[in-house]
Design a protein around this motif. Structure first.
Motif, PDB file in Angstrom:
ATOM      1  N   PRO A 236       0.810  -1.216   0.000  1.00  0.00           N
ATOM      2  CA  PRO A 236       0.000   0.000   0.000  1.00  0.00           C
ATOM      3  C   PRO A 236       0.849   1.273   0.000  1.00  0.00           C
TER       4      PRO A 236
ATOM      5  N   TRP B  49      -8.653  -0.467   5.106  1.00  0.00           N
ATOM      6  CA  TRP B  49      -7.885   0.769   5.296  1.00  0.00           C
ATOM      7  C   TRP B  49      -8.523   1.566   6.426  1.00  0.00           C
TER       8      TRP B  49
ATOM      9  N   ALA C 290      -2.758   0.899  -3.874  1.00  0.00           N
ATOM     10  CA  ALA C 290      -2.252  -0.377  -3.375  1.00  0.00           C
ATOM     11  C   ALA C 290      -2.205  -1.391  -4.497  1.00  0.00           C
TER      12      ALA C 290
END
Length: 497
Positions: free
Chosen positions: A352, A369, A386
């Protein structure tokens, strides 16, 4: 669990001093037990068999199953033999010269009737329940002022206790102090509410809570319009002196509210329109139901705008996601996270690159997230990019075992458009919660709350704004548009099928 009947018996009488039968429980017991059901005998026969069973009266003839010295007694439960069969379990307690009896019916295990000498009372909670009822009945007899002399039964207190504590044979409270308050007669014309039949004693308070939720689906596509639905619920919990307090309050909706989406509880007596966005509600509070619901169809802008795209290259999914907070939304979150699910896959690794927060893998196929508690104050924007390496779950063959079903193909795989690796239907789910805030501006003024039965009332108002179903559709995928079909085409298809 319920009671089929309750008796109070004296050894000096051939009839019970007091008896109460519950026909609804008796009918339920007859339907559930079927051929095992044993009818309750007439009162004179019941008293006779009961006194013989406990040894207070001679049976006349020797019956080995009853009079044998090796007989196992499982006090306080007895088997009572009648001409229709064996009543079980008859729970007995002695109090001040009286024999208190109860016949329970177990709704959970109604057909479990153990042999006479093989009884485990620990596996029969109905006996404990009947004993608790009899214990409360004994306490009612002992505490009565009319039962100073032995053999004198306080009939008024007994009837009140049974009526209040055993409605339709199902015990609700065996505490005589609670039953006394529940069964007390209210003076005057005040009505007793069913949700709170006991008058409140102590400090009066009214607690109001507004829970507002938002549903949104965002496509970020010219061919499809985003959808936003905002709706809320107002809850009221009142602990006020008096049996039936009447409460009135002012409800204000500053954005998108015109009263068309307001639905009140039947307990609300009157709704007065003070203006286009202001209302006054007069109601009797109920702790089991919300005060009112409302919806705001005029709100069309989402509180958080999101742009989400995902592309697939071999076994690597590339995610691009941006969140933009609107200026009028409170920038302080109790929860703010985004979940990107990959059904049919197992996530092998994630690389990420995000502006804030943290990223983790959840349930092996969801990228989560955690954005944090606030957006940056200057830009009100958070982004993440990501690269997610995926492994497709191997589909089992017809002869595959259970171990093969959960196996994972760890080889690199290229997914075609019509395979399970298609990301056209991918989405990101946004979860958030903001305390002491409503997106519509709906609020209640604590100063507007008036209680009819109390001069000084402590009032508290709280609110929260949460996401219900908040989806960001993959802008690189196909837009999910409902198919339209003409009636004639539909008839042709039906004939062909």
């Amino acid at each position: 669990m319920s009671l089929r009947a309750v008796w109070i018996v004296s050894a000096k009488s051939d009839l019970p001093i007091y008896s109460r039968y519950f026909p609804s429980v008796e009918a339920r017991s007859r339907s559930t037990l079927g051929n095992l059901f044993v009818k309750i005998p007439p009162e004179r026969e019941f008293v006779k068999e009961l006194l013989i069973e406990v040894g207070l009266r001679e049976g006349g003839t020797f019956v080995e199953s009853r009079d044998n010295c090796d007989k196992q007694v499982v006090y306080p439960a007895f088997h009572l033999k009648t001409e229709h069969g064996i009543l079980w379990p008859v729970v007995i307690m002695e109090c001040k010269g009286f024999i208190l009896c109860a016949l329970p019916h177990d709704d959970n295990n109604p057909k479990i009737i153990p042999p006479i000498c093989q009884v485990s009372l620990s596996h029969m909670p109905s006996i404990a329940l009947a004993l608790e009822v009899l214990n409360g009945l004994a306490e009612c007899i002992l505490n009565s002022k009319n039962s100073s002399a032995e053999g004198n039964l306080p009939m008024t207190e007994v009837i009140q206790y049974v009526n209040v504590s055993l409605p339709f044979g199902r015990p609700i409270s065996c505490d005589i102090s609670v039953c006394g308050q529940l069964g007390s007669v209210v003076k005057g014309k005040a009505k007793v509410p069913t949700w709170n039949p006991m008058p409140h004693k102590g400090k009066s308070q009214v607690v109001l809570h507004i829970k507002e939720e938002v549903r949104s689906t965002q496509f970020n596509h010219l061919e499809m319009k985003d959808s936003v639905d905002v709706f809320g619920t107002v809850m009221c919990r009142a602990e006020v002196e008096g049996n039936a307090p009447e409460i009135s309050l002012g409800l204000i909706q500053s954005a998108g509210g015109n009263g068309s989406g307001l639905v009140v509880n039947p307990g609300v007596c009157n709704v007065e329109n003070l203006s286009q966005t202001s209302f006054r509600l007069r109601f009797y509070p109920s702790n089991s139901q919300p005060l009112c619901h409302y919806s705001l169809p005029l709100i069309t802008d989402p509180p958080i705008f999101g742009a989400f795209s995902i592309k697939m290259n071999d076994n690597v999914a590339t995610i691009n996601l941006q969140l933009q907070l609107r200026n009028n939304v409170k920038n302080l979150f109790q929860q703010l996270e985004v979940q990107v699910p990959f059904p049919g896959f197992v996530i092998q690794s994630v690389r990420p690159n995000y502006s804030q927060g943290s990223v983790k893998i959840q349930s092996r196929n969801i990228v989560t997230w955690n954005v944090g508690s606030k957006f940056p104050s200057k830009t009100l924007t958070a982004t993440i990019n990501a690269a997610v390496k995926l492994n497709r779950i191997q589909k089992p063959c017809n002869n595959a075992s259970l171990d093969t079903v959960t196996s994972v193909d760890t080889r690199s795989t290229t997914f075609s458009d019509n395979s399970s690796g298609n990301m056209n239907s991918a989405y990101a789910l946004v979860l958030f919660k903001i305390a002491d805030f409503t997106y519509s501006g709906t609020k209640i003024d604590p100063q507007s709350i008036v209680v009819s039965t109390a001069a000084k009332v402590r009032c508290s108002v709280s609110s929260e704004f949460v996401s219900k179903v908040y989806k960001l559709w993959n802008s690189e995928g196909e837009v999910p548009v409902p198919a339209s079909i003409f009636a004639e085409d539909l008839k042709v298809l039906l004939k062909q099928s």
